[in-house]
Scaffold this motif. Sequence first.
Motif, PDB file in Angstrom:
ATOM      1  N   ASN A  55      45.765 -47.097  12.331  1.00 48.86           N
ATOM      2  CA  ASN A  55      45.856 -48.535  12.056  1.00 48.86           C
ATOM      3  C   ASN A  55      45.145 -48.888  10.758  1.00 48.86           C
ATOM      4  O   ASN A  55      45.571 -49.787  10.029  1.00 48.86           O
ATOM      5  CB  ASN A  55      45.255 -49.340  13.204  1.00 48.86           C
ATOM      6  N   MET A  56      44.077 -48.189  10.464  1.00 51.04           N
ATOM      7  CA  MET A  56      43.410 -48.409   9.182  1.00 51.04           C
ATOM      8  C   MET A  56      44.340 -48.040   8.030  1.00 51.04           C
ATOM      9  O   MET A  56      44.467 -48.782   7.048  1.00 51.04           O
ATOM     10  CB  MET A  56      42.130 -47.597   9.084  1.00 51.04           C
ATOM     11  N   ARG A 114      44.041 -58.030   0.904  1.00 56.54           N
ATOM     12  CA  ARG A 114      43.630 -59.375   0.520  1.00 56.54           C
ATOM     13  C   ARG A 114      42.689 -59.421  -0.665  1.00 56.54           C
ATOM     14  O   ARG A 114      42.393 -60.492  -1.173  1.00 56.54           O
ATOM     15  CB  ARG A 114      42.983 -60.068   1.718  1.00 56.54           C
ATOM     16  N   ARG A 150      48.779 -56.727   4.255  1.00 57.66           N
ATOM     17  CA  ARG A 150      48.019 -57.764   3.574  1.00 57.66           C
ATOM     18  C   ARG A 150      46.741 -57.155   2.978  1.00 57.66           C
ATOM     19  O   ARG A 150      45.738 -57.016   3.639  1.00 57.66           O
ATOM     20  CB  ARG A 150      47.646 -58.874   4.558  1.00 57.66           C
ATOM     21  N   TYR A 157      38.483 -52.276   8.113  1.00 60.70           N
ATOM     22  CA  TYR A 157      39.336 -51.263   7.515  1.00 60.70           C
ATOM     23  C   TYR A 157      39.147 -51.214   5.995  1.00 60.70           C
ATOM     24  O   TYR A 157      38.961 -50.133   5.406  1.00 60.70           O
ATOM     25  CB  TYR A 157      40.811 -51.553   7.823  1.00 60.70           C
ATOM     26  N   LEU A 158      39.183 -52.379   5.370  1.00 58.68           N
ATOM     27  CA  LEU A 158      39.100 -52.412   3.911  1.00 58.68           C
ATOM     28  C   LEU A 158      37.704 -52.069   3.414  1.00 58.68           C
ATOM     29  O   LEU A 158      37.552 -51.351   2.420  1.00 58.68           O
ATOM     30  CB  LEU A 158      39.522 -53.791   3.403  1.00 58.68           C
ATOM     31  N   ASP A 196      45.648 -54.933  18.151  1.00 59.84           N
ATOM     32  CA  ASP A 196      44.523 -54.366  17.416  1.00 59.84           C
ATOM     33  C   ASP A 196      43.387 -55.391  17.318  1.00 59.84           C
ATOM     34  O   ASP A 196      43.554 -56.482  16.791  1.00 59.84           O
ATOM     35  CB  ASP A 196      44.984 -53.957  16.014  1.00 59.84           C
ATOM     36  N   GLU A 215      40.601 -56.512   9.941  1.00 54.40           N
ATOM     37  CA  GLU A 215      41.065 -55.886   8.705  1.00 54.40           C
ATOM     38  C   GLU A 215      39.925 -55.724   7.711  1.00 54.40           C
ATOM     39  O   GLU A 215      39.932 -54.809   6.880  1.00 54.40           O
ATOM     40  CB  GLU A 215      42.199 -56.716   8.092  1.00 54.40           C
ATOM     41  N   ASP A 216      38.920 -56.584   7.790  1.00 50.97           N
ATOM     42  CA  ASP A 216      37.765 -56.453   6.901  1.00 50.97           C
ATOM     43  C   ASP A 216      37.067 -55.113   7.092  1.00 50.97           C
ATOM     44  O   ASP A 216      36.574 -54.523   6.127  1.00 50.97           O
ATOM     45  CB  ASP A 216      36.766 -57.587   7.144  1.00 50.97           C
ATOM     46  N   SER A 270      50.311 -51.775   2.750  1.00 47.01           N
ATOM     47  CA  SER A 270      49.511 -52.714   3.529  1.00 47.01           C
ATOM     48  C   SER A 270      50.290 -54.000   3.738  1.00 47.01           C
ATOM     49  O   SER A 270      50.966 -54.487   2.843  1.00 47.01           O
ATOM     50  CB  SER A 270      48.210 -53.030   2.791  1.00 47.01           C
ATOM     51  N   SER A 294      46.847 -50.618   7.538  1.00 43.95           N
ATOM     52  CA  SER A 294      46.280 -51.874   7.063  1.00 43.95           C
ATOM     53  C   SER A 294      45.983 -51.840   5.566  1.00 43.95           C
ATOM     54  O   SER A 294      46.309 -52.784   4.838  1.00 43.95           O
ATOM     55  CB  SER A 294      45.003 -52.199   7.836  1.00 43.95           C
ATOM     56  N   VAL A 295      45.367 -50.753   5.091  1.00 48.23           N
ATOM     57  CA  VAL A 295      44.961 -50.710   3.678  1.00 48.23           C
ATOM     58  C   VAL A 295      46.060 -50.148   2.788  1.00 48.23           C
ATOM     59  O   VAL A 295      45.931 -50.153   1.557  1.00 48.23           O
ATOM     60  CB  VAL A 295      43.680 -49.864   3.512  1.00 48.23           C
TER      61      VAL A 295
END
Length: 607
Positions: free
Chosen positions: A194-195, A81, A79, A175-176, A168, A172-173, A77, A198-199
């Motif tokens: 993309n998910m 977070r 990021r 995805y996570l 995109d 990101e929230d 990932s 991202s994660v």
Amino acid sequence: MALIALAITALLGGGFLAPATAAAREGRGDADRSAAQDSATGVSAKDLKGWAAAQRSADRERRAEVAGTHSTEKRASQRLRRSVPATGPQVKRAKAPEPGRAKTLVLYDTAGPYGHLGELYAMGVANLGGHFGTVTAKPVQEYTSGLIESYDATVYVGSTYYGDQIPDAVPEDFYLDTLLSERPVIWLGENIWNMANSVSLQEFEYRYGWDPTSSFYEVDGSVGEIGKVTYKGQQLTRKIPAGQDPGVLHPHLTPGGDNATVTELAQAVDTAGGTEKTSPWAIRSGNLTYIGEIPFTYVSESDRVIAFQDLLFDALAPDTAEQHRAMVRLEDITPLSDTTSLRAIADYLKSKNIAYGINVIPVYTDPKGVQNNGVARTVRLSQRPALVNTLKYMLNNGAVLMDHGYTHQYGNVDNPYNGLTADDFEFFRAHVDATDTVVYDGPATEDSAEWAQGRVTAALAEFARVGLPTPKLWTTPHYAASATDYKVFAQNFAARMERPLYFSGTLSGAETDSSRYLGQFFPYPVTDVYGTKVIPENLGSYEPEAHNNNPPRLAADLINNAKANLAVRDGFASFYYHPYQAVEPLQETVEGILALGYTFVSPESLI
């Protein structure tokens, strides 16, 4: 009535008679097909073709980029977070919602040159979600952290391919939250890769058991010829015109080690090259159900959308018991209808103890004298006491009265055929083009809530004048009206039994665009995005002759459509029948549906 455009482009069209043929049919209503049974008339074919081409092009670019990395590299990932423990491949499912009280969140794309399609697709999902409870729909970019936990299930409709050309827009929230939640998430189409990026691919594979970053729509340079989807023992159709198929994502499964087990829910069948090759069409692991396309394009009554319609139960009503109900309504009964034919059909249905609907048009009009030597003529129910007596006989023997418009035609113009009751549209304008295709032109010039209410009020007054009960059910003539009209119908009737149109702007709150719309039919009752109740008509009608580029539909076709719909665990097989046809095809259809295990119920039982 081959392909129905349940969503864009081949969206509901309208299988109607060609002008010359309609005039020869004595205004019997042969033209009344689901406005969902013709070729593209809403979003243009160019839109869908361009959208499909853009998806294929973006997917090839992504493949080229992935090929430039080391195949063994596990992308982390950029990021992550939140500090969280490993999610693990096994997840405890959130508590199932109470029946009929599920809360669904529908997220959809709006970016890019075809961003308007996202709202149309989202309406298709939201309408189905209205069977299970309440639905909230919003653009995906409006998602905020933790929102997923406020709903029993979330459906993301990935219609814009985010990549180098379009940044995109998925937070990101989201995805996570999807990765960490116990709540079911159903993901349609684009951007699952993309998910994973991202994660982190490691976390995605550990939780879900497959690698979206190495999953693509094309195999060997082609999306193939996927013409069938198998689901729960049923062979469902998938018919998309050449050059307009965006493909079905081929998921790269990564079994072994600590990765989660992937369950294949439905299979895509590719017949390219003359041999059948199968690949997963829908898969599930953890809380994620992934479907490799958006199943709302070029939809027929036996289409793969049936699998999606049933899969919603797993997320929103998993304890639903298996049952299969059927309905039939008699269509286009006018003041000129033959009482002998009506009684013959009524007696047959009574002999089988089948309740049914009767769709009555209270006023017949022929403003141009097409059937009366050029002399205009109007006939009301109040001028046909023998017919009214027959209708009352039917109501006393299992029928329920339904209102099918006021005159089922528009003024003294061809709309699109001849101005005759039951042949033409009443609440929408249309014409037949040079290819013998019915094209929707939009609402009537005088369309307004007052105008629509005036026609409904006049129809109800005619029923009352002859002592018939006030109908509780409505069917829009030729299944086409404006958003304003649908709201008027809802104020006067408990439900509609039809295939409605849903216009761009409905979800966003913008001014509705009558040139962009979704046409949809349902396998079960829904509360739609207009806030109105719609009960199913999902098989079509018996039509022994071809017209307007639609092939005949025979009793065997209706029965086959009913068989495909057995895949919906609590679904319906609902059709309509014109009573000027002989009794025998109706008998064949009814008895074929009964043999499949369906039980016929009254349309009013669903109110």
